[in-house]
Every structure is written in C-alpha cells, then in structure tokens.
Design a protein around this motif. Sequence first.
Motif, mmCIF file in Angstrom:
data_model
loop_
_atom_site.group_PDB
_atom_site.id
_atom_site.type_symbol
_atom_site.label_atom_id
_atom_site.label_comp_id
_atom_site.label_asym_id
_atom_site.label_seq_id
_atom_site.Cartn_x
_atom_site.Cartn_y
_atom_site.Cartn_z
ATOM 1 N N SER A 47 0.839 -1.185 0.000
ATOM 2 C CA SER A 47 0.000 0.000 0.000
ATOM 3 C C SER A 47 0.874 1.234 0.000
ATOM 4 O O SER A 47 1.976 1.224 0.572
ATOM 5 C CB SER A 47 -0.900 0.027 1.236
ATOM 6 O OG SER A 47 -1.747 -1.094 1.294
ATOM 7 N N CYS A 48 0.381 2.280 -0.625
ATOM 8 C CA CYS A 48 1.094 3.556 -0.619
ATOM 9 C C CYS A 48 0.062 4.654 -0.422
ATOM 10 O O CYS A 48 -0.745 4.920 -1.316
ATOM 11 C CB CYS A 48 1.864 3.752 -1.912
ATOM 12 S SG CYS A 48 2.733 5.321 -2.000
ATOM 13 N N ALA A 49 0.116 5.267 0.737
ATOM 14 C CA ALA A 49 -0.801 6.356 1.055
ATOM 15 C C ALA A 49 -0.151 7.681 0.684
ATOM 16 O O ALA A 49 1.008 7.925 1.019
ATOM 17 C CB ALA A 49 -1.146 6.334 2.532
ATOM 18 N N LYS B 80 -9.348 7.185 -0.747
ATOM 19 C CA LYS B 80 -8.353 7.037 0.325
ATOM 20 C C LYS B 80 -6.979 7.555 -0.071
ATOM 21 O O LYS B 80 -6.026 7.437 0.717
ATOM 22 C CB LYS B 80 -8.247 5.562 0.735
ATOM 23 C CG LYS B 80 -9.517 4.988 1.339
ATOM 24 C CD LYS B 80 -9.315 3.539 1.751
ATOM 25 C CE LYS B 80 -10.579 2.971 2.394
ATOM 26 N NZ LYS B 80 -10.399 1.545 2.784
ATOM 27 N N ASN B 81 -6.857 8.085 -1.282
ATOM 28 C CA ASN B 81 -5.554 8.557 -1.771
ATOM 29 C C ASN B 81 -4.490 7.470 -1.621
ATOM 30 O O ASN B 81 -3.366 7.742 -1.165
ATOM 31 C CB ASN B 81 -5.111 9.817 -1.017
ATOM 32 C CG ASN B 81 -5.941 11.024 -1.382
ATOM 33 O OD1 ASN B 81 -6.688 11.014 -2.360
ATOM 34 N ND2 ASN B 81 -5.817 12.070 -0.591
ATOM 35 N N THR B 82 -4.835 6.271 -1.997
ATOM 36 C CA THR B 82 -3.941 5.135 -1.797
ATOM 37 C C THR B 82 -3.841 4.311 -3.077
ATOM 38 O O THR B 82 -4.845 4.103 -3.762
ATOM 39 C CB THR B 82 -4.446 4.249 -0.641
ATOM 40 O OG1 THR B 82 -4.499 5.028 0.558
ATOM 41 C CG2 THR B 82 -3.524 3.060 -0.413
#
Length: 113
Positions: A20-22, A74-76
């Motif tokens: 995951s990359c937020a 979620k900007n992910t």
Amino acid sequence: VQLQASGGGLVQLGGSLRLSCAASGSIFFNYDMGWYRQAPGKQRELVATITGGGRTNYADSVKGRFTISRDNAKNTVYLQMNNLKPEDTAVYYCNGGMGGLYWGQGTQVTVSS
C-alpha cells in the motif's frame, strides 16, 4: 511524509503480499501513480503504473501475477503481488505526483525459495 509505503515482508515462493502507498491529496489527485523496485546491485526498474483514470501498465516480468489499483477516496495505491518468485526480492518504491516527482521511502519484499 507525502508518500508512505507499507506491506512488505518475507514470504515463501508462490506466496502473496499486498503493498500500500498512502499519498497526500495534492500528490495523488488525478496523477499517475506507480511502483518501482530495486534489487541489490541492480538499477531501479518499473513494476507497474496506473493513470488517474485507472489505465494500467506492467513490466513483462510481473504481468499476470501483479495487479496495481488505486482508491481515490483514500488517496492510496496498491500492488497485489501473487505467485511471488525469488527474483521479485527487492525494495519496492511508490512514485507519484506531477511528473513523478515524489517517491516513498521503500518497503522490503523478500521471497524465499
């Protein structure tokens, strides 16, 4: 931190992981996002990218095994990695923002045989 990657770890041959990359909204919004990786002694290479509209692109070495996706609420951005191989062992970095300016800190993926 503007790009925060997570989800790496140690997995056996054939296993799965999800990275995951937020991102902060100013980096994520409508911009292409991508995952890259760098193995010891090798150059950083593209793994997968996804446009703001959801169009995807993959390195030949991961096609059919990895899936990139994004959750705009979620900007992910995610990288689902299945059927992992020892040659997938690397530090994985997320990238995004205008012109691909921003990089996450990297997350280690190790695949044991």
